[in-house]
Design a protein around this motif. Sequence first.
Motif: not given
Length: 209
Positions: A199-203
């Motif tokens: 997964x790729x997690x950002x705000x």
Amino acid sequence: MVLGGGLVTWHADRQGDFSLEVPMLMTKKAGWKQTGGPSWIFVRNGGSLTITDAVFDGGTSENFIVGETVPGHVLVSGPDASLAMPEGEIKLRRNATFTVQSGHVSAKLISFDDMAEGSQAILTLAGGTLTLNGNGYGGVYGGDEHHFINFPTGSKAVLVLTAIESEGVYEQLEKGGIRYNQRINPAAFKVEPREGSGCRITIDPLATP
């Protein structure tokens, strides 16, 4: 201590653990790499590591440990700055600080261990990319209300978990191992699947502090 160019090689099989207990600045395309042996890397007892336009490669080390009885501090800043732990994990202990403003940091796992009562240790992702390649503990071991990965307000950072799927990510967000503005707020994050796995997690741009 200033590394303003060139490459330093630490031969762990002959020299043992590398313990940084003074301020060290790496800049101007400098490089540092560990080879040989299972010895560990420490930034502790008031030591600090600042990486601007340089590369720190943990190489064969299984642990990059920040802090001990007296705190240690790490700052990664600059688009070409890099700190890599290809064979191990980054451990934060006892009031350690680790800040990524830009550049790239990679490891198998982030761990919070050997914490004295009342201590705090935070890995701050203000920018850049943190890539974790391990498949255990949802990417973060030992996270709690005083020890966590934090995305501050306005963060443009990216957290990549190459072997953790969305279910594991949301478990971390809900228990507070990964936080926004030091608060548990799963709705503040965008969790996107990567091609292949992870997964790729950002705000989320619409998130409020």
